[in-house]
Design a protein around this motif. Structure first.
Motif, mmCIF file in Angstrom:
data_model
loop_
_atom_site.group_PDB
_atom_site.id
_atom_site.type_symbol
_atom_site.label_atom_id
_atom_site.label_comp_id
_atom_site.label_asym_id
_atom_site.label_seq_id
_atom_site.Cartn_x
_atom_site.Cartn_y
_atom_site.Cartn_z
ATOM 1 N N LEU A 255 0.817 -1.211 0.000
ATOM 2 C CA LEU A 255 0.000 0.000 0.000
ATOM 3 C C LEU A 255 0.856 1.268 0.000
ATOM 4 O O LEU A 255 0.526 2.249 -0.665
ATOM 5 N N LEU A 256 1.943 1.229 0.750
ATOM 6 C CA LEU A 256 2.824 2.396 0.814
ATOM 7 C C LEU A 256 3.408 2.711 -0.558
ATOM 8 O O LEU A 256 3.380 3.855 -1.005
ATOM 9 N N LEU A 257 3.926 1.696 -1.242
ATOM 10 C CA LEU A 257 4.512 1.942 -2.552
ATOM 11 C C LEU A 257 3.465 2.302 -3.589
ATOM 12 O O LEU A 257 3.728 3.129 -4.456
ATOM 13 N N SER A 258 2.308 1.701 -3.509
ATOM 14 C CA SER A 258 1.289 1.996 -4.520
ATOM 15 C C SER A 258 0.791 3.427 -4.426
ATOM 16 O O SER A 258 0.334 3.991 -5.426
ATOM 17 N N THR A 259 0.886 4.037 -3.274
ATOM 18 C CA THR A 259 0.411 5.417 -3.137
ATOM 19 C C THR A 259 1.532 6.457 -3.161
ATOM 20 O O THR A 259 1.316 7.583 -3.595
#
Length: 158
Positions: free
Chosen positions: A22-26
């Protein structure tokens, strides 16, 4: 203190993987390249705990040439092992989440971060393995039940 439950480590790793994904996707477009120093620290901790486990095991088993073991030090090693196994599982999961997202992103920047993500997974798994080995090395070997039974039957005991 109870031995580390592998299911706790798996659940922690899965949660950290989801967080990493989630961190990388956002935020990937705002982030600098993945750093190598944390990977080196995890690998160094894994080596140190593996060597500590070998030494502790030899001392607890009273191997020839091994110094006597300090019970308080062994208790501290066991606490270190439990904390390291959880930290390693969290780090391995987080790095695996990063790696899975990076593998699906076709950009050049993502492809350059893949080696660091692989290094993170490998070093964190090495730390988990070394920590579990250290925890196992801190266990007191089973004693002879015959000796204990004989001492219970000594005269003067009720």
């Amino acid at each position: 203190m109870r031995p580390t439950n592998p299911s706790v480590l798996v659940v922690a790793a899965l949660g950290a993987a989801a967080f990493g994904w989630l961190l990388l996707s956002t935020l990937y477009w705002r982030m600098p390249p993945l750093p190598w120093p944390p990977i080196i620290v995890l690998a160094a901790l894994a080596v140190a705990e593996f060597l500590l486990a070998q030494n502790t095991r030899a001392r607890i088993q009273h191997r020839r040439g091994a110094l006597p073991v300090d019970a308080l030090a062994v208790a501290r090693y066991a606490v270190l092992a439990k904390a390291s196994s959880l930290a390693g599982a969290l780090s391995a999961g987080f790095s695996a989440g990063l790696l899975s997202w990076l593998a699906l992103d076709p950009t050049h920047a993502a492809q350059q971060d893949i080696p660091a993500a692989i290094g993170g997974v490998v070093s964190a798994l090495a730390l988990v393995g070394a920590a579990l080995w250290l925890e196992r090395a801190c266990r007191v070997p089973p004693s002879d039940r015959k000796d204990e039974d004989d001492s219970d039957k000594s005269p003067g005991r009720r």
